[in-house]
Design a protein around this motif. Structure first.
Motif, short mmCIF file in Angstrom:
data_model
loop_
_atom_site.label_atom_id
_atom_site.label_comp_id
_atom_site.label_asym_id
_atom_site.label_seq_id
_atom_site.Cartn_x
_atom_site.Cartn_y
_atom_site.Cartn_z
N TYR A 165 44.25 15.18 -80.07
CA TYR A 165 44.67 16.13 -79.56
C TYR A 165 45.96 16.06 -78.72
O TYR A 165 45.74 14.94 -77.95
CB TYR A 165 43.80 17.12 -79.00
N ARG A 166 47.03 16.61 -78.46
CA ARG A 166 48.01 16.36 -77.69
C ARG A 166 48.67 17.74 -77.39
O ARG A 166 48.72 18.79 -78.15
CB ARG A 166 49.33 15.67 -78.29
N GLY A 167 48.69 18.19 -75.92
CA GLY A 167 48.86 19.31 -75.33
C GLY A 167 48.89 19.51 -74.04
O GLY A 167 49.22 18.29 -73.40
N ARG A 168 48.64 20.55 -73.48
CA ARG A 168 49.04 20.87 -71.94
C ARG A 168 47.79 21.53 -71.44
O ARG A 168 47.35 22.58 -72.00
CB ARG A 168 50.22 21.28 -71.70
N ALA A 169 47.45 21.70 -70.29
CA ALA A 169 46.49 22.43 -69.65
C ALA A 169 47.02 22.64 -68.08
O ALA A 169 47.69 21.88 -67.57
CB ALA A 169 45.01 21.63 -69.66
N TRP A 170 46.45 23.72 -67.42
CA TRP A 170 46.53 24.03 -66.13
C TRP A 170 45.30 23.91 -65.29
O TRP A 170 44.28 24.57 -65.63
CB TRP A 170 47.22 25.24 -65.97
N LEU A 171 45.15 22.91 -64.33
CA LEU A 171 44.16 22.62 -63.62
C LEU A 171 43.96 23.42 -62.14
O LEU A 171 45.04 23.64 -61.47
CB LEU A 171 44.11 21.03 -63.23
N TRP A 172 42.83 23.51 -61.73
CA TRP A 172 42.75 24.57 -60.44
C TRP A 172 41.19 23.89 -59.89
O TRP A 172 40.16 23.57 -60.59
CB TRP A 172 42.35 26.01 -60.65
N VAL A 173 41.19 23.36 -58.63
CA VAL A 173 40.02 22.95 -58.10
C VAL A 173 39.88 23.72 -56.75
O VAL A 173 40.64 23.65 -55.72
CB VAL A 173 40.38 21.30 -57.76
N PRO A 174 38.90 24.60 -56.61
CA PRO A 174 38.68 25.40 -55.50
C PRO A 174 38.60 24.50 -54.29
O PRO A 174 37.90 23.58 -54.20
CB PRO A 174 37.45 26.03 -55.88
N GLY A 175 39.15 24.97 -53.18
CA GLY A 175 39.12 24.42 -51.96
C GLY A 175 40.09 23.26 -51.85
O GLY A 175 40.18 22.39 -50.78
N TYR A 176 40.77 22.71 -52.82
CA TYR A 176 41.97 21.72 -52.86
C TYR A 176 43.20 22.04 -53.34
O TYR A 176 43.29 22.99 -53.93
CB TYR A 176 41.36 20.54 -53.51
N ASP A 177 44.33 21.45 -52.60
CA ASP A 177 45.62 21.48 -53.03
C ASP A 177 45.47 20.62 -54.53
O ASP A 177 45.66 19.45 -54.12
CB ASP A 177 46.62 21.09 -52.21
N VAL A 178 45.53 20.99 -55.46
CA VAL A 178 45.66 20.40 -56.69
C VAL A 178 46.78 19.46 -57.01
O VAL A 178 46.75 18.21 -57.65
CB VAL A 178 45.20 21.24 -58.00
N HIS A 179 48.08 19.80 -56.29
CA HIS A 179 49.02 19.10 -56.69
C HIS A 179 49.15 17.81 -55.67
O HIS A 179 49.85 16.83 -55.98
CB HIS A 179 50.36 19.94 -56.09
N ALA A 180 48.10 17.66 -54.62
CA ALA A 180 48.05 16.49 -53.63
C ALA A 180 47.30 15.50 -54.44
O ALA A 180 47.08 14.43 -53.70
CB ALA A 180 47.87 17.15 -52.44
N LEU A 181 46.46 15.87 -55.33
CA LEU A 181 45.50 14.74 -55.89
C LEU A 181 46.25 13.92 -56.82
O LEU A 181 47.10 14.17 -57.53
CB LEU A 181 44.41 15.70 -56.69
N ASP A 182 45.71 12.64 -56.75
CA ASP A 182 46.33 11.60 -57.52
C ASP A 182 45.58 11.70 -58.96
O ASP A 182 44.45 11.09 -59.29
CB ASP A 182 45.80 10.17 -56.72
N LEU A 183 46.54 12.07 -59.77
CA LEU A 183 45.97 12.22 -61.25
C LEU A 183 46.56 11.12 -62.28
O LEU A 183 46.31 11.07 -63.27
CB LEU A 183 46.30 13.61 -61.96
#
Length: 279
Positions: free
Chosen positions: A184-202
């Motif tokens: 599989y190759r695609g994209r998804a949108w992530l949400w983590v309650p209580g966190y700024d998901v853009h600040a997480l090191d992925l």
């Protein structure tokens, strides 16, 4: 109504959840997870006004894959269900040591799913399973130590629901990532309650940044901004195409004789006139 060889085509709302750390837990802990997980899912469904009894469910210990009936409320599953699930997890984890806390990954998709001899078949169940097991979603939960839930929405759910304002989520509460899992190759949108998901090191999972070949990342919403700005490093074999800097002067000729180097700067107006010649 026309029916094809595979039966009636149908799109369904799909939910997949999985508990973190189940495989490394002892038997008592595994039994607790298997007891708590269905209860929390049922409480979240009831709070969101969803009839969980009508879901076609495939439980597997620490996980569950569910196909909701046709016409199910997508908005209810995406927002009130997930918010209530997070609240239930936090209540369950209160006063527990970190090793005894329950944390879940969840994925939501809307796509083709047809009944099959051992469950459901079609691209929909495959996609939601790959997104659930994807590295970005796993890493998002791992990088948020106090989080109890990490949610991934596939493109049809995010772009047609969240991005269009059909929930109380702000689109910027989600982070777009590349999902590359097995075939599989695609994209998804992530949400983590209580966190700024853009600040997480992925890592290198941001959509448009060094996506794996075949991921289709160049066609995403950020591709236009990223194209050209994250090109491959120079090989060192020659000047960069399209560079605004002049080419490096040629090395003097071997043999010690006199040599002259001419660098041309400026703009060619026509085939015979060049402005800004220096020697």
């Amino acid at each position: 109504m026309s029916v094809g060889a595979m039966g009636v085509f149908d799109r369904r709302l799909l939910l997949a959840v999985d508990a973190r750390g189940y495989g490394s837990a002892d038997t008592a802990r595994q039994r607790e997870i298997q007891t708590v997980l269905p209860r929390l899912l049922s409480e979240a469904a009831e709070a969101a006004g969803l009839d969980r009894a009508s879901w076609v469910r495939q439980p597997a210990g620490d996980s569950e894959f569910a196909v909701l009936p046709a016409g199910s409320d997508e908005q209810a599953l995406v927002e009130p269900f997930m918010r209530r699930l997070d609240a239930g997890l936090r209540a369950h984890n209160r006063d527990r040591v970190p090793g005894a806390r329950l944390a879940l990954r969840a994925a939501v998709h809307f796509g083709p799913a047809s009944p099959a001899p051992n469950g459901f078949a079609g691209p929909g169940p495959v996609e939601v399973a790959r997104v659930l097991e994807s590295d970005p979603l796993r890493r998002a939960l791992a990088e948020a130590p106090d989080a109890a839930l990490a949610v991934a929405l596939t493109a049809p759910v995010f772009t047609e629901l969240v991005a269009q304002g059909y929930t109380n989520f702000r689109p910027d509460e989600f982070r777009e990532v590349v999902v590359a899992k097995k075939e599989y190759r695609g994209r998804a949108w992530l949400w983590v309650p209580g966190y700024d998901v853009h600040a997480l090191d992925l890592g290198d999972t941001e959509f448009g940044s060094r996506a794996e070949p075949g991921s289709g990342a160049e066609s995403g919403s950020r591709a236009g901004a990223d194209s050209g700005s994250r090109s491959a490093p120079d090989s060192g074999s020659g000047p960069r195409t399209g560079s605004r800097e002049p080419a490096e002067p040629s090395a003097p000729a071997a043999g010690g004789g006199d040599s002259a180097t001419t660098n041309l700067y400026g703009t060619v107006i026509n085939g015979n006139v060049v402005f800004g010649i220096s020697k």
